[in-house]
Write a protein that holds these residues in place. Sequence first.
Motif, mmCIF file in Angstrom:
data_model
loop_
_atom_site.group_PDB
_atom_site.id
_atom_site.type_symbol
_atom_site.label_atom_id
_atom_site.label_comp_id
_atom_site.label_asym_id
_atom_site.label_seq_id
_atom_site.Cartn_x
_atom_site.Cartn_y
_atom_site.Cartn_z
ATOM 1 N N PRO A 5 29.844 32.445 44.677
ATOM 2 C CA PRO A 5 30.506 33.285 44.208
ATOM 3 C C PRO A 5 30.173 34.190 43.165
ATOM 4 C CG PRO A 5 30.904 30.914 43.412
ATOM 5 C CD PRO A 5 29.941 30.763 44.581
ATOM 6 N N ASP A 65 30.872 38.340 43.639
ATOM 7 C CA ASP A 65 31.638 39.025 42.711
ATOM 8 C C ASP A 65 31.075 40.314 41.957
ATOM 9 O OD1 ASP A 65 33.586 36.819 42.952
ATOM 10 O OD2 ASP A 65 34.199 37.340 41.077
ATOM 11 N N TYR A 101 31.682 43.210 34.579
ATOM 12 C CA TYR A 101 31.115 42.005 35.162
ATOM 13 C C TYR A 101 29.647 41.872 34.911
ATOM 14 C CZ TYR A 101 30.164 38.027 38.405
ATOM 15 O OH TYR A 101 29.552 36.900 38.987
ATOM 16 N N SER A 154 39.005 33.720 37.057
ATOM 17 C CA SER A 154 39.355 34.036 38.425
ATOM 18 C C SER A 154 40.906 34.087 38.425
ATOM 19 C CB SER A 154 38.706 33.189 39.674
ATOM 20 O OG SER A 154 37.215 33.354 39.635
ATOM 21 N N ARG A 180 37.659 40.234 34.132
ATOM 22 C CA ARG A 180 36.092 40.518 34.626
ATOM 23 C C ARG A 180 35.225 40.250 33.553
ATOM 24 N NH1 ARG A 180 34.351 41.223 39.447
ATOM 25 N NH2 ARG A 180 33.176 43.081 39.107
ATOM 26 N N LEU A 222 34.798 36.541 33.503
ATOM 27 C CA LEU A 222 33.792 36.258 34.816
ATOM 28 C C LEU A 222 32.218 36.502 34.303
ATOM 29 C CD1 LEU A 222 36.220 37.694 37.565
ATOM 30 C CD2 LEU A 222 35.438 35.282 37.190
ATOM 31 N N PHE A 269 39.771 37.346 44.017
ATOM 32 C CA PHE A 269 39.611 36.445 42.807
ATOM 33 C C PHE A 269 40.045 34.965 43.287
ATOM 34 C CE2 PHE A 269 40.392 40.749 41.050
ATOM 35 C CZ PHE A 269 39.021 41.007 40.518
ATOM 36 N N ASN A 321 37.654 32.265 44.960
ATOM 37 C CA ASN A 321 36.666 31.637 44.207
ATOM 38 C C ASN A 321 37.143 30.041 43.863
ATOM 39 O OD1 ASN A 321 35.187 34.073 44.108
ATOM 40 N ND2 ASN A 321 35.999 34.404 41.916
#
Length: 497
Positions: free
Chosen positions: A17, A21, A50, A85, A101, A104, A164, A167
């Motif tokens: 993931p 992503d 991210y 997520s 994000r 993340l 999202f 995940n």
Amino acid sequence: MYRAWFVLLVIVFAYVPVAIDATVLHVAAPTLSVALGASGSELLWIIDIYSLVMAGMVLPMGALGDRLGFKRLLILGVMLFGAASVGAALAPDAAMLIAARALLGVGASMILPATLAGIRNTFGNGHERNVALGIWAAVGAGGAAFGPLVGGILLAHFSWNMVFLINLPMVALVLLLAWRGVPKQAGNACQRLNFSHSLMLVVAVLALVWSIKYAIQPESEWLTVLMMLASGLFLLLLFVRLQRRSMSPLLDIELLTHRTILTGAVMALISMVALVGFELLMAQELQFVQGKTPLQAGMFMLPIMLASSLCGPFAGLLVARFGLRQVAAAGVALSAIGFYGLAHTDFARQPWLAWGWMTLLGLSVATALLSGTSAIMSAVPQKKAAAAGAIETMAYELGAGLGVAFAGLLLTRSYRAAIDLPQGLSSGAAQRAGSSVGEAAQVALSLDSEQATRVMSAAAQAFSHSHSVVLGLASLLMSSLALIVWFTLKNANPVSE
């Protein structure tokens, strides 16, 4: 031995993931633009925050892993990744999605060094460790390459939130397997953590990227842009100075004074800038201009995904057979040819030609990326391999983030200069429609069908022209890089022990 391969399985499940992503939102950009009413600048932040945060935080998270042990770092990172997520899926607007994000990115920056440390500590046999690292690298490259297709498949059946939420099953599985089956590792309580320097690097990079994106806006003030740019450069230079003086630096700056290592880092960064920028522009071109669904767009881009993810072993053989300098320069030069071909291809009328150019681009860019890695890793002594790996990771992630920023800047400037909107729009609607193709689509939703068709036709023509301009500039950039690589890698020697 069974336990070691079980640990690798957990590591792969955790890394998938994280890799996906990085690119999964490329085909979702048009959907997010309309669903959240995001401006062109906000959309770019959603996509690249991210990678930018991950690039700055991965260094101190590696030190944190040494202190806690990779199992604890992996579990903490996966938990944060899962929570972020959920936050991203429930975000009501662009600002909240950007914040989610960013979180993340922090979670991913914990998972990445934990997976590498897990492989290093679990596989004592050199041959088996190399096999494990090869699997790890294939998962990273494949996940990033197929991210747009995964996003397209999800958006074909669900809302954007599922991009999202998908995940969560993997997060739950990794937590269960890691908690039950991964052995504990003793940490080093004396390991120093230097989050202040890392925060300085993140702020410096974000300030530089913000100045680029703010310059896109029609109401931008150049004094503000220059002040933010100067602040980012000052913090970046201060970070370099502090790292050179530190007894336990996050980044071994001295390695970048070596010509071969610097060339490899630049190759990795620029190749990622070009590849990520292209994927983002292509996803918008196919959906806004060609009228394809996210899934159709992902399928159309399949040749570049397959080519870039499958050519790794062949690129390694080429480097072994012909030498680093020849393969690196050839890979970058062929990338330039691929960008030039795509800049002059009509995707609607010449799909087979477009797929051919994309295949060439995927093969050549992946070869350039692997050559950059070879240049970095072959030029350092074994005792500095970890420091060189940190430089490589930062180059990749910064390239991914900066690719979105620079592609957005060039595309927006060219789009605004090229668009010819129909008469009858209010000043506010005309300003929005003239800012980006995504905002033009938002404006079109509030117009009658005839006027909406005219607005989208004008936006599509301007975007196609701008797309060609950006790809042409990418071709010029890669051509220049090929010349630089050819001359800088001449008689390249490894760093002395």
